[in-house]
Scaffold this active site. Structure first.
Site, mmCIF file in Angstrom:
data_model
loop_
_atom_site.group_PDB
_atom_site.id
_atom_site.type_symbol
_atom_site.label_atom_id
_atom_site.label_comp_id
_atom_site.label_asym_id
_atom_site.label_seq_id
_atom_site.Cartn_x
_atom_site.Cartn_y
_atom_site.Cartn_z
ATOM 1 N N THR A 189 37.979 -49.558 72.256
ATOM 2 C CA THR A 189 38.748 -49.570 71.004
ATOM 3 C C THR A 189 38.917 -50.997 70.500
ATOM 4 O O THR A 189 38.636 -51.292 69.331
ATOM 5 C CB THR A 189 40.142 -48.933 71.218
ATOM 6 O OG1 THR A 189 39.957 -47.586 71.667
ATOM 7 C CG2 THR A 189 40.953 -48.935 69.937
ATOM 8 N N ASN A 246 30.617 -38.800 71.471
ATOM 9 C CA ASN A 246 31.478 -38.376 72.567
ATOM 10 C C ASN A 246 31.803 -36.894 72.566
ATOM 11 O O ASN A 246 32.227 -36.342 73.573
ATOM 12 C CB ASN A 246 32.776 -39.196 72.551
ATOM 13 C CG ASN A 246 33.451 -39.169 71.203
ATOM 14 O OD1 ASN A 246 32.887 -39.594 70.207
ATOM 15 N ND2 ASN A 246 34.658 -38.643 71.151
ATOM 16 N N SER A 252 33.227 -49.661 77.546
ATOM 17 C CA SER A 252 34.521 -49.384 78.158
ATOM 18 C C SER A 252 34.320 -49.081 79.636
ATOM 19 O O SER A 252 33.447 -48.295 79.991
ATOM 20 C CB SER A 252 35.139 -48.170 77.462
ATOM 21 O OG SER A 252 36.330 -47.802 78.116
ATOM 22 N N ALA A 253 35.136 -49.689 80.504
ATOM 23 C CA ALA A 253 34.954 -49.468 81.947
ATOM 24 C C ALA A 253 35.314 -48.047 82.370
ATOM 25 O O ALA A 253 34.669 -47.478 83.250
ATOM 26 C CB ALA A 253 35.794 -50.472 82.735
ATOM 27 N N THR A 279 45.291 -64.140 79.063
ATOM 28 C CA THR A 279 44.899 -64.375 80.456
ATOM 29 C C THR A 279 43.949 -63.292 80.924
ATOM 30 O O THR A 279 44.214 -62.102 80.740
ATOM 31 C CB THR A 279 46.161 -64.401 81.348
ATOM 32 O OG1 THR A 279 47.052 -65.388 80.841
ATOM 33 C CG2 THR A 279 45.802 -64.713 82.793
ATOM 34 N N CYS A 312 41.324 -37.749 71.996
ATOM 35 C CA CYS A 312 42.184 -38.418 71.028
ATOM 36 C C CYS A 312 42.565 -37.511 69.873
ATOM 37 O O CYS A 312 43.540 -37.749 69.196
ATOM 38 C CB CYS A 312 41.495 -39.655 70.488
ATOM 39 S SG CYS A 312 40.534 -40.484 71.744
#
Ligand SMILES: *Cc1c(COP(=O)(O)O)cnc(C)c1O
Length: 405
Positions: free
Chosen positions: A76, A155, A203-204, A244, A329
């Site tokens: 996203t 998807n 995306s992981a 970070t 979603c």
């Protein structure tokens, strides 16, 4: 009793145990917990090293250069950075963006925002099989088109788009191509040395890594794609994405990509066989319609409409099987899928659509149990369904879906 069966891999995948082992290792004092930007001490430098090894693993999966990989929180954010970043940085070249009606909301909602902020967007219609014909892309390109955004694999339907042909066309006209590859990375070969794609989101958690981490590929050669950041701060990721770096997430995503790269061919062949087994079992039910393309389709997704019943009723009847009516979603609202509607699927068939998505831990026994349970449930629901009776008598009905069993 049986354990529940998970067939919703397109919504998210469980983390591979090999990845989970690494994930935990870099949180505590005895792991690489240091801030990768703290270059004054070994804690930071070792964390930075681990981040670069992971960047290499992601780059290897895509046959890209490590410096072309920017860490994000997921696909996203990568989509937001690609679309908003390019349209902002290249506003002087033009304000037009071309995409399709079957994109994920993580592209469509960004396009809506861009439209409210001075851009124009063309949303292409797919063919009934979900593909976007090349001629339609060619005809929609304008002199001020800056960017085309087209997902690699849908998807909901699993349909594979021809990025090579569309990218070649865009490149000829000096237009950039972005692709949301959340559903294809680690599942289909992607070679960015030859594929004319300029920006690519991954995306992981769709490839057995953790949620909350992803990446945007930004092409650096032969020319560097210019884009503006969304976040300002510590200057991480060459100023393109401040914040970070989450070493544990990044290392885990790297390992997930390494495994996917090594095991892709064998894994996809196995999943393809399981999907064929499921489809054959459904064929016995009669009047089951495949939503999507019979050939150009990813192995792990099977989207079918069981004529005469509402998908919600079927899902409720399959209490120990996790499947979905569309994308995770959009299943909270009860609108029929925007993807199926764009493909011209009528409202009744769209409301009867169920997406089965298979993955690394799906077994043949799972498939047989699901086939059995679905067959029983569909037959039972059809007996109760006035719609199915009408369908068999050839009557076309207006339906109040709330009233169906
Ligand atoms: C899952 C998915 C996304 C969202 O990815 P996140 O990493 O959860 O932000 C975007 N696009 C497609 C096609 C997806 O399948």
């Amino acid at each position: 009793m049986y354990a529940p069966i998970y067939l919703d891999y397109a919504a998210t995948t469980p983390v591979d145990p090999r990845v989970a082992a690494l994930l935990g290792r870099h949180l505590t004092l005895d792991g690489l917990f240091g801030n990768p930007s703290s270059t004054t001490h070994a804690f930071g430098r070792q964390a930075a090293q681990a981040v670069e090894i992971a960047r290499n693993q992601v780059a290897t999966l895509l046959n890209a250069a490590p410096r072309e990989i920017i860490w994000t929180s997921g696909a996203t954010e990568a989509n937001n950075l690609a679309l908003v970043g390019v349209m902002r940085a290249q506003a002087r070249r033009g304000r037009h963006l071309l995409t399709s009606k079957t994109e994920h909301k993580a592209v469509l909602d960004v396009c809506r925002w861009l439209e409210r902020n001075g851009c124009t967007v063309t949303y292409l219609d797919p063919d009934p099989d979900g593909q976007i014909p090349l001629e339609r892309v060619a005809a929609a390109l304008q002199p001020d088109t800056v960017l085309v955004s087209l997902m690699h694999v849908n998807n909901e339907t699993g349909v594979i788009h021809d990025l090579a042909a569309i990218g070649a066309l865009a490149r000829e006209r000096g237009i950039l191509l972005h692709s949301d590859t959340a559903q294809s990375a680690g599942k289909l070969p992607i070679d960015l040395q030859t594929l004319p794609v300029d920006l690519l989101s991954i995306s992981a958690h769709k490839l057995y890594g953790p949620k909350g981490i992803g990446a945007l590929y930004v092409r650096q050669q032969p020319t560097r794609v210019r884009l503006e950041p969304l976040l300002y701060g510590g200057g991480q990721e060459r100023g393109l994405r401040a914040g970070t770096l989450p070493t544990h997430q990044i290392v885990a995503m790297g390992e997930a990509c390494r495994i996917a790269h090594d095991e892709m061919n064998v894994e996809q062949a196995r999943i393809q066989r399981l999907r064929a087994r499921l489809w054959q079992a459904f064929a016995g039910l009669g009047t089951v319609v495949l939503n999507g393309h019979s050939q150009q389709s990813i192995a792990g997704i099977l989207n079918v409409s069981f004529t005469g019943i509402a998908a919600e009723a079927l899902l409720a009847a399959l209490s120990d099987i996790a499947v979905s009516t569309g994308s995770a979603c959009t299943s909270a609202n009860h609108e029929p899928s925007h993807v199926l509607r764009a493909m011209g699927v009528d409202a009744i068939q769209a409301r009867a659509a169920v997406r089965f998505s298979l993955g690394r831990f799906t077994t043949a026994e799972d498939i047989d149990r699901v086939a059995c349970a679905v067959t029983a449930a569909v037959n039972r629901l059809r007996e109760l369904s006035p719609l199915w009776e009408d369908y068999q008598r050839g009557v076309k009905t207006e339906v109040d879906w709330g009233a169906l069993p």
